[in-house]
Structures are given as structure tokens and as C-alpha cells.
Design a protein around this motif. Structure first.
Motif, PDB file in Angstrom:
ATOM      1  N   LEU A  39      -9.838 -21.450 -54.396  1.00 19.48           N
ATOM      2  CA  LEU A  39     -10.394 -22.758 -54.752  1.00 19.48           C
ATOM      3  C   LEU A  39      -9.282 -23.802 -54.754  1.00 19.48           C
ATOM      4  CD1 LEU A  39     -12.866 -24.375 -55.840  1.00 19.48           C
ATOM      5  CD2 LEU A  39     -12.174 -23.652 -58.134  1.00 19.48           C
ATOM      6  N   ASP A  40      -8.169 -23.494 -55.400  1.00 14.87           N
ATOM      7  CA  ASP A  40      -7.039 -24.426 -55.443  1.00 14.87           C
ATOM      8  C   ASP A  40      -6.426 -24.637 -54.055  1.00 14.87           C
ATOM      9  OD1 ASP A  40      -7.270 -24.790 -58.178  1.00 14.87           O
ATOM     10  OD2 ASP A  40      -5.894 -23.168 -58.665  1.00 14.87           O
ATOM     11  N   LEU A 106      -0.936 -31.249 -60.248  1.00 16.40           N
ATOM     12  CA  LEU A 106       0.050 -32.262 -59.869  1.00 16.40           C
ATOM     13  C   LEU A 106      -0.285 -32.958 -58.548  1.00 16.40           C
ATOM     14  CD1 LEU A 106       3.429 -30.554 -60.879  1.00 16.40           C
ATOM     15  CD2 LEU A 106       2.242 -32.433 -62.037  1.00 16.40           C
ATOM     16  N   HIS A 107      -1.166 -32.368 -57.731  1.00 16.89           N
ATOM     17  CA  HIS A 107      -1.583 -33.029 -56.498  1.00 16.89           C
ATOM     18  C   HIS A 107      -2.199 -34.405 -56.781  1.00 16.89           C
ATOM     19  CE1 HIS A 107      -1.048 -29.097 -54.691  1.00 16.89           C
ATOM     20  NE2 HIS A 107      -1.414 -29.543 -53.504  1.00 16.89           N
ATOM     21  N   VAL A 118       5.732 -31.516 -51.319  1.00 13.14           N
ATOM     22  CA  VAL A 118       6.445 -30.986 -52.489  1.00 13.14           C
ATOM     23  C   VAL A 118       5.506 -30.211 -53.404  1.00 13.14           C
ATOM     24  CG1 VAL A 118       7.692 -31.608 -54.590  1.00 13.14           C
ATOM     25  CG2 VAL A 118       8.256 -32.742 -52.426  1.00 13.14           C
ATOM     26  N   VAL A 119       4.344 -30.793 -53.727  1.00 18.18           N
ATOM     27  CA  VAL A 119       3.438 -30.096 -54.641  1.00 18.18           C
ATOM     28  C   VAL A 119       2.790 -28.899 -53.964  1.00 18.18           C
ATOM     29  CG1 VAL A 119       3.015 -32.065 -56.148  1.00 18.18           C
ATOM     30  CG2 VAL A 119       1.543 -31.731 -54.145  1.00 18.18           C
ATOM     31  N   ARG A 120       2.550 -28.987 -52.637  1.00 23.70           N
ATOM     32  CA  ARG A 120       2.027 -27.818 -51.924  1.00 23.70           C
ATOM     33  C   ARG A 120       3.059 -26.695 -51.906  1.00 23.70           C
ATOM     34  NH1 ARG A 120      -3.269 -27.493 -51.638  1.00 23.70           N
ATOM     35  NH2 ARG A 120      -3.241 -26.166 -49.796  1.00 23.70           N
ATOM     36  N   ALA A 181     -10.667 -33.890 -57.948  1.00 23.12           N
ATOM     37  CA  ALA A 181     -10.870 -32.561 -57.369  1.00 23.12           C
ATOM     38  C   ALA A 181      -9.681 -31.647 -57.680  1.00 23.12           C
ATOM     39  CB  ALA A 181     -11.074 -32.682 -55.861  1.00 23.12           C
ATOM     40  N   PHE A 182      -8.486 -32.184 -57.606  1.00 21.88           N
ATOM     41  CA  PHE A 182      -7.298 -31.382 -57.896  1.00 21.88           C
ATOM     42  C   PHE A 182      -7.176 -31.077 -59.394  1.00 21.88           C
ATOM     43  CE2 PHE A 182      -5.988 -33.549 -53.900  1.00 21.88           C
ATOM     44  CZ  PHE A 182      -5.753 -32.420 -53.136  1.00 21.88           C
TER      45      PHE A 182
END
Length: 431
Positions: A39-40, A106-107, A118-120, A181-182
Motif C-alpha cells: 500500500l505504501d 514524509l512524502h 530522498v523520501v523514496r 494519501a501518503f
């Protein structure tokens, strides 16, 4: 509490409702963890058309973001596998889902392609712990004849996550904007974390585990239990069989996760509000394949086939069923394309269920998470190459056709290599 400390256990009685079924409760936890994991992971793919327009990304920008997720995933898999073999599945899983849930949230705070990269990257580090921890848990809680089915149930969570995402994300985006959504999907991980810490123990430390079920879990012949040096694993043929198979076939699954929404948008002019149903159908079929692939090998083994024959027949069936994906981009009817892609997704998941079980058939339990991590890292590296290749192909010719043709044959190549490396499946400890 010491994870391995034996405790008094309840004898199975008519009044003990969990006697004989505790291991499936553990499997359910693994299923939900994998659901949250995907999901994430999938949110970005569903939002690609929206973010590409709003943030002015090129195909190469998006490919770079996916690339850095895959890079972190590969790095994390190498590290987490070894960490989990050392500190145990209970603590290792907790660390993994805590890291990836924070990263998912954090996305919502970034806007640039660099910020998303960076967050990915952080998300990839955390998500890397899911499968090493989960497959090691299966090796601890299930006898060999049930491991492919248990792995299939766990792996089915990836498809459920991929089904929920295109249904949930548009609702959140239309009501609260894309950042919501994030935030919402990331927060779900902390609910699972609380449940995991309350429930999970290894079998001999689980108070409510009946003696009969413990005997079933421990019914396989004894395996080497001494710790195995990480470097020694590279002397095992089983490690290389898993590495090669994951490197060649995992990129196809990443293609489905990260590019199918874009494929439907470009080919059939669908958007955030309309590509949900096709994606749901594809990933529901993938769920059927995940459980069905595990069921197939488990059934063959129960009917007298050897573990070697049962696993490889299931892998062969899966490899053959992927072949029609070569025609996916050439059909004019949306639902025919959905059927072809759904069959390929189902076959991939059936393949994965048996490939994970193959590791538990050939590697000492004390090293299962490490080998899963090494092989899955190879799959992530393959995904990095896929991300760059897809971005370059779409920027240059704008067609998915060469990618689908490659995907249609690579499973048979991988199976041939697995068979050459492992003509017979048995647990072998490194010298």
C-alpha cells in the motif's frame, strides 16, 4: 522477554480454540504486513499522472525516483537479512515497519523530484525488511510441506495492497489533496506494529501453542542450527539460484506496480478516477495466483511428489502462464489487455511463492533471512535497471511493447538456471 525462552504451553483440548491454528494467525500477521508494505509502495505509482502534471516531472524524473527507491531497497535487503538473522524476527520486523511508515508519511512534505527521491530512498530502506523477516518467520512456524502455501498467503498481501491503493487514493486525493494519501497510508503501519509486538513470539516461547501443533511445526528432519557466516552463503548454489531468479524476474513485478497506471493512461486514456477497476482486477488475479501457486506445490507434495518436483512443476506452470504478456500492448480492447496482464501478474505471484519456499527447502533456518535479503537485493538491482530502461524507452519510442516481449520469456530462462544450479532440493550448510 527473551524470544527463544520456552514457556509452559497449553495442551490441545476441545476448549482450546487456537490449538492447531496458531501458525495461521502468524501467517495472517505476515499477510497484513505485506498488504501495508505494498500500500505504501504503490501510492506513488497511482499518483504518477497527477504528480507528473502538478510537479512537471518528465518520464526520466519519475524513473529516477523509482531508481532511488530500488537502490535503497537493494541496500536495505542486504543489511536487514543479516540483522534479522541476528536479532530475530520480532524486533527486526518492528524496526522495518517503523522506518518505512515514517518515510511514507514524509512524502507529504516534499514537492521536488529530488525531495521525492530522498523520501523514496528512506522508504526503500525500511520496506526491505518485510520479506526477509516474513520468510524467516515462515521457516520458524511452518513445516516444509506448508511453507509454499504460507508464503503464498503472505505474498497475497502485496496484491491486496495493490488493489486497495487505486480505490483508496483517489478518494483521499479528491477529498483532501494528494498529500493526504501518503499520511493516511503511512499511519496504518503503526497499528500493525502495535499488534505485532503484542502477539508475536517464536513457537517455543508462545504460551497458547498446543503441543500437537508444535510437534507439527518441528516435524521435519533436523537442520543445521549453527550460525552461518554471511560471506559463506555465497558458496551455496541455493543462494545463487535465488539471486539469479530474483534478478531476472522481480523487475517484471516492479513494472506492474510502478507503470501500469501510466500504461493505462497512455494506451487507453484512463485517469485517476477511471484506472482503478482495471488495476483492481489485475491485482485480484495476482492474489489468486499467489495462493494458487503455493497451493499447487503443496498439493503435489501431499500427493506423493518430491519437494523438488512439486516446487519445480509449480514454477514451470507459472513461467508458461506469463508468456501471453508479450501481446498486452498490442490489443485494442482494454479488458482483453487487463486479462492478459492479470494472468501474468497471477503467474508472477505463483512463481514468487514457490521461489521463496525454495529457499527454506535448501538453506539452514539460521541463514534464511540472509539469503532472502541477498536474493531480493539482486531483484531490486534488476528493478533499478528496469526503471532506467523503461524511462529511456518511453522517452524515446513511447511504447511498452519491447518491455512486455522481454517479460514474456524471462521466467523460463530463470527456471532453467535454477534447475541447472539445483537439480535436487535439499538443505545444505556451507563448509
Amino acid at each position: 522477554m527473551n524470544e527463544a525462552a520456552p514457556l509452559n504451553r497449553t495442551q490441545p483440548t476441545e476448549r482450546s480454540p487456537v490449538a492447531g491454528h496458531v501458525r495461521w494467525t502468524i501467517a495472517a500477521l505476515l499477510f497484513f504486513a505485506t498488504t501495508i508494505n505494498y500500500l505504501d509502495r504503490q501510492v506513488l505509482g497511482v499518483l504518477k499522472p497527477t504528480l507528473t502534471t502538478e510537479l512537471h516531472w518528465s518520464e526520466t524524473d519519475y524513473a529516477d525516483i523509482v531508481f532511488w527507491f530500488q537502490a535503497a531497497y537493494a541496500i536495505g535487503l542486504l543489511g536487514f537479512g543479516r540483522i534479522i538473522d541476528r536479532i530475530g524476527t520480532r524486533r527486526g520486523y518492528a524496526v522495518a515497519i517503523g522506518v518505512w511508515s515514517v518515510a511514507a508519511i514524509l512524502h507529504a512534505g516534499v514537492r521536488s523530484a529530488v525531495g521525492f527521491a530522498v523520501v523514496r530512498f528512506t522508504l526503500g530502506l525500511g520496506e526491505a525488511g518485510n520479506f526477509p523477516a516474513g520468510i524467516k518467520t515462515i521457516a520458524e512456524w511452518f513445516p516444509k510441506r506448508e511453507r509454499a502455501l504460507a508464503a503464498g498467503l503472505m505474498n497475497a498481501g502485496s496484491n491486496v495492497g495493490a488493489v486497495i491503493t487505486p480505490l483508496l487514493v483517489p478518494v483521499l486525493v479528491l477529498a483532501f489533496g494528494w498529500r493526504s494519501a501518503f499520511i493516511v497510508t503511512g499511519a496504518i503501519g503503526f497499528i500493525w506494529l502495535a499488534a505485532w509486538l503484542m502477539i508475536y513470539r517464536v513457537p517455543r516461547a508462545y504460551k497458547r501453542l498446543g503441543a500437537a501443533e508444535l510437534a507439527l511445526i518441528e516435524s521435519d528432519p533436523p537442520e543445521p542450527t549453527a550460525p552461518v557466516r554471511w560471506s559463506a552463503l555465497f558458496r551455496l548454489r541455493a543462494t545463487w539460484a535465488f539471486v539469479v531468479a530474483k534478478f531476472l524476474t522481480d523487475p517484471i513485478w516492479y513494472l506492474f506496480l510502478f507503470w501500469l497506471p501510466d500504461f493505462f493512461a497512455k494506451t487507453y486514456h484512463l485517469d485517476l478516477t477511471t484506472f482503478g477497476p482495471p488495476l483492481v482486477v489485475i491485482f485480484v488475479l495476482a492474489d489468486v495466483g499467489s495462493i494458487g501457486g503455493g497451493w499447487l506445490s503443496a498439493t503435489l507434495i501431499k500427493r506423493g511428489f518430491s519437494v523438488n518436483d512439486g516446487r519445480k512443476i509449480a514454477l514451470l506452470v507459472s513461467a508458461v502462464l506469463v508468456i501471453p504478456v508479450a501481446f498486452a500492448s498490442g490489443v485494442s480492447n482494454l479488458w482483453l489487455a487487463v486479462a492478459i496482464l492479470g494472468l501474468a501478474a497471477a503467474a508472477h505471484q505463483g512463481w514468487s511463492s514457490n521461489l521463496y519456499a525454495l529457499v527454506t527447502d535448501t538453506v539452514p533456518k539460521s541463514a534464511v533471512a540472509s539469503v532472502i535479503g541477498i536474493g531480493s537485493a539482486a531483484g531490486a538491482i534488476g528493478g533499478m535497471i528496469m526503471a532506467k530502461s523503461v524511462g529511456a524507452i518511453l522517452d524515446s519510442i513511447g511504447s511498452y511493447q519491447p518491455i512486455f516481449i522481454w517479460a514474456s520469456s524471462i521466467y523460463l530462462v530463470a527456471l532453467l538456471i535454477v534447475h541447472l544450479l539445483l537439480p535436487r532440493l535439499r538443505v545444505v550448510a556451507p563448509d
